[in-house]
Design an enzyme around this catalytic site. Structure first.
Site, short mmCIF file in Angstrom:
data_model
loop_
_atom_site.label_atom_id
_atom_site.label_comp_id
_atom_site.label_asym_id
_atom_site.label_seq_id
_atom_site.Cartn_x
_atom_site.Cartn_y
_atom_site.Cartn_z
CG HIS A 36 -3.48 -2.08 -3.72
ND1 HIS A 36 -4.76 -2.39 -4.10
CD2 HIS A 36 -3.53 -0.77 -3.31
CE1 HIS A 36 -5.55 -1.34 -3.92
NE2 HIS A 36 -4.83 -0.34 -3.45
NE ARG A 45 7.12 12.43 21.12
CZ ARG A 45 7.75 13.35 21.85
NH1 ARG A 45 7.06 14.23 22.56
NH2 ARG A 45 9.06 13.39 21.88
CG HIS A 68 1.68 -0.74 -4.30
ND1 HIS A 68 1.58 -1.05 -2.97
CD2 HIS A 68 0.75 0.22 -4.51
CE1 HIS A 68 0.62 -0.33 -2.40
NE2 HIS A 68 0.10 0.44 -3.32
CE LYS A 76 -10.12 2.07 3.53
NZ LYS A 76 -9.10 2.83 2.83
CD GLU A 95 -3.05 -4.03 5.51
OE1 GLU A 95 -3.59 -2.96 5.19
OE2 GLU A 95 -2.12 -4.53 4.88
CG ASN A 134 -3.51 -3.62 0.46
OD1 ASN A 134 -3.60 -2.45 0.14
ND2 ASN A 134 -3.14 -4.00 1.67
CE LYS A 152 -3.67 0.18 5.26
NZ LYS A 152 -3.58 -0.75 4.12
CD GLU A 206 -8.20 1.81 -4.90
OE1 GLU A 206 -8.57 0.75 -4.39
OE2 GLU A 206 -7.01 2.21 -4.89
CG HIS A 223 -2.99 4.19 -6.24
ND1 HIS A 223 -2.02 3.32 -5.79
CD2 HIS A 223 -4.13 3.86 -5.59
CE1 HIS A 223 -2.56 2.50 -4.89
NE2 HIS A 223 -3.83 2.80 -4.75
P1 NAD Z 1 -4.09 12.62 -6.55
O1 NAD Z 1 -4.21 13.00 -5.16
O2 NAD Z 1 -2.77 12.75 -7.22
O3 NAD Z 1 -5.18 13.45 -7.39
C1 NAD Z 1 -5.25 13.24 -8.78
C2 NAD Z 1 -5.22 14.56 -9.57
O4 NAD Z 1 -6.50 15.16 -9.53
C3 NAD Z 1 -4.24 15.58 -9.02
O5 NAD Z 1 -3.62 16.26 -10.07
C4 NAD Z 1 -5.17 16.53 -8.24
O6 NAD Z 1 -4.62 17.80 -8.12
C5 NAD Z 1 -6.39 16.52 -9.12
N1 NAD Z 1 -7.65 16.84 -8.48
C6 NAD Z 1 -8.05 16.51 -7.24
N2 NAD Z 1 -9.33 16.82 -7.08
C7 NAD Z 1 -9.75 17.39 -8.21
C8 NAD Z 1 -10.99 17.91 -8.65
N3 NAD Z 1 -12.08 17.84 -7.90
N4 NAD Z 1 -11.06 18.44 -9.90
C9 NAD Z 1 -9.97 18.44 -10.71
N5 NAD Z 1 -8.78 17.93 -10.37
C10 NAD Z 1 -8.68 17.39 -9.13
O7 NAD Z 1 -4.54 11.10 -6.79
P2 NAD Z 1 -5.67 10.19 -6.11
O8 NAD Z 1 -6.00 9.18 -7.13
O9 NAD Z 1 -6.73 10.98 -5.50
O10 NAD Z 1 -4.89 9.48 -4.90
C11 NAD Z 1 -3.84 8.58 -5.13
C12 NAD Z 1 -3.04 8.44 -3.87
O11 NAD Z 1 -3.86 7.90 -2.85
C13 NAD Z 1 -1.85 7.53 -4.00
O12 NAD Z 1 -0.73 8.13 -3.44
C14 NAD Z 1 -2.26 6.30 -3.19
O13 NAD Z 1 -1.15 5.63 -2.64
C15 NAD Z 1 -3.13 6.90 -2.15
N6 NAD Z 1 -4.09 5.96 -1.56
C16 NAD Z 1 -4.16 5.91 -0.20
C17 NAD Z 1 -5.07 5.08 0.41
C18 NAD Z 1 -5.20 5.07 1.90
O14 NAD Z 1 -5.90 4.22 2.44
N7 NAD Z 1 -4.61 6.01 2.59
C19 NAD Z 1 -5.92 4.28 -0.38
C20 NAD Z 1 -5.83 4.37 -1.74
C21 NAD Z 1 -4.91 5.22 -2.34
N1 GLY Z 2 -6.57 1.18 0.70
C1 GLY Z 2 -6.27 0.10 1.54
C2 GLY Z 2 -6.59 0.34 2.98
O1 GLY Z 2 -7.07 1.38 3.35
O2 GLY Z 2 -6.37 -0.52 3.77
#
Ligand code: NAD
Ligand code: GLY
Length: 358
Positions: A246, A119, A250, A225, A235, A243, A141, A183, A263
């Site tokens: 997005h 939890r 999405h 942010k 939110e 967003n 998030k 972003e 993404h």
């Molecule tokens: P990802 O986590 O898939 O990373 C991208 C690639 O880069 C992967 O293959 C990873 O292994 C590689 N990688 C990571 N760091 C590295 C480094 N320093 N050197 C070499 N390779 C590296 O993608 P992302 O773009 O980081 O994240 C996308 C995700 O984030 C999506 O699922 C999206 O929905 C989520 N997201 C969440 C929020 C939130 O507020 N929680 C906001 C925006 C996006």
């Molecule tokens: N990436 C959108 C949020 O964190 O709200």
């Protein structure tokens, strides 16, 4: 080192930004932690896990590493279970701490595991992609995808610290850098016209990972942010402006299958589509739509969306957390630096799809 504070009701934590933070991760672990799980993937582990483990070992706590498969297509409840399997079989208790070392996929899954394991336990974000450093690691998030919708299963759960080592971006593939920059420019478009203009002026240096310029972009993004999240953690209003792009983005991600587009690429293209829609229904001048398209191109993201078929586009966009009573609601920008959230007539959306889909 730059420090940006995030404060939400019931939680306050630092985002520490500096080259070499990876070697100081022990400083992020609360003193009463009983054990640490370092959650990462094989790609990131090969580059950085050893340094992270060495720093965490200085706490004197047991450190267990969990390597999840790499990729958005693995961001699901099955992969999440792998974390719980390791935690339970190693006797992790409520004072254990998870450390997410990786991009947004690892950060979102680790955060969600921390939100629900026993939890709720504490976790630290160590984002290693630009996208994760400027966006996903901040604000709490967390979640996983469902076959019927992106990020549909999740929770709000704030980390106890975000540790940003700007040096790790040196190994990031160029396509991932571009995705992260989508972003970054998003913050300018929704909140800060001066930052938008600064991004236009510095697009080439940002793409080239110029240390000073990128450091500034990360700091400003985190500050913007943190300000939004501080006002609306859950939110219920303002936060939804984060967003921008997005709703379209999405739809691209789930329409093509998770992982086909990054993404950030989908968000970049979605920003162009949102700008077109803003010109249709919210008064964004056409010359500003052109500026958006130009900057999205300059950071290396696609500006032409895939042809999913108009009806499929609409049904995919309806699976969105902003939708209300089946009506799709969009983040729109009446001008650069200002965002609103509203619905749009179906014919306006169809015109935008005609103009932006290949
Ligand atoms: P990802 O986590 O898939 O990373 C991208 C690639 O880069 C992967 O293959 C990873 O292994 C590689 N990688 C990571 N760091 C590295 C480094 N320093 N050197 C070499 N390779 C590296 O993608 P992302 O773009 O980081 O994240 C996308 C995700 O984030 C999506 O699922 C999206 O929905 C989520 N997201 C969440 C929020 C939130 O507020 N929680 C906001 C925006 C996006
Ligand atoms: N990436 C959108 C949020 O964190 O709200």
């Amino acid at each position: 080192m730059k420090v940006v504070d995030v404060a939400v009701p019931g939680a306050r934590y630092p985002i520490r930004i500096a080259p070499g933070r990876l070697d100081h991760l022990d400083e992020a672990i609360p003193p009463n932690a009983t054990a640490i799980a370092l959650v990462t993937n094989p790609t990131v582990a090969a580059l950085y896990a050893e340094r992270a483990e060495r720093a965490l070992a200085r706490t004197g706590r047991k450190v267990v590493r969990i390597d999840l498969p790499d990729g958005e297509e693995h961001k699901d409840s099955g992969t999440l279970n792998q974390i719980f399997d390791v935690l339970l079989s190693n006797g992790f208790d409520r004072r254990s701490v998870l450390v997410a070392l990786g991009g947004g996929v690892i950060g979102d899954m680790t955060g969600f595991a921390a939100a629900v394991y026993m939890r709720g336990i504490r976790f630290v974000q160590v984002p290693t992609t630009l996208l994760a450093q400027v966006d996903s690691s901040v604000g709490g998030k967390t979640g996983v995808n469902h076959p019927l919708g992106k990020n549909m299963i999740g929770a709000f759960h704030q980390p106890v610290a975000v540790e940003i080592d700007t040096d790790v971006l040196a190994t990031l593939p160029a396509r991932e850098v571009s995705a992260g920059l989508a972003e970054v420019i998003k913050y300018g478009m929704i909140l800060d016209a001066d930052f938008w203009a600064w991004c236009e002026a510095n697009a080439a240096r940002l793409r080239a990972l110029d240390r000073d310029v990128l450091g500034q972009a990360i700091q400003v993004s985190c500050e913007l942010k943190a300000k939004v999240v501080g006002q609306d953690e859950r939110e219920s209003g303002l936060r939804a402006i984060l967003n921008l792009g997005h709703t379209f983005g999405h739809a691209i991600e789930s329409g093509l299958g998770y992982g086909a587009w990054l993404h950030g690429e989908a968000v970049g293209c979605g920003m162009v589509q949102a700008a077109e829609l803003s010109a249709e229904v919210a008064g964004l001048p056409r010359e500003d739509v052109a500026r958006v398209r130009k900057l999205v191109e300059a950071i290396g993201c696609p500006t032409t969306a895939p042809d999913l078929g108009a009806e499929r586009w609409l049904s995919l966009m309806r699976v969105d957390k902003k939708a209300e009573g089946g009506e799709i609601r969009f983040v729109l920008t009446p001008r650069i630096g200002q965002a609103i959230i509203q619905g749009a007539p179906r014919d306006a959306v169809l015109r935008v799809l005609e103009r932006t889909v290949a």
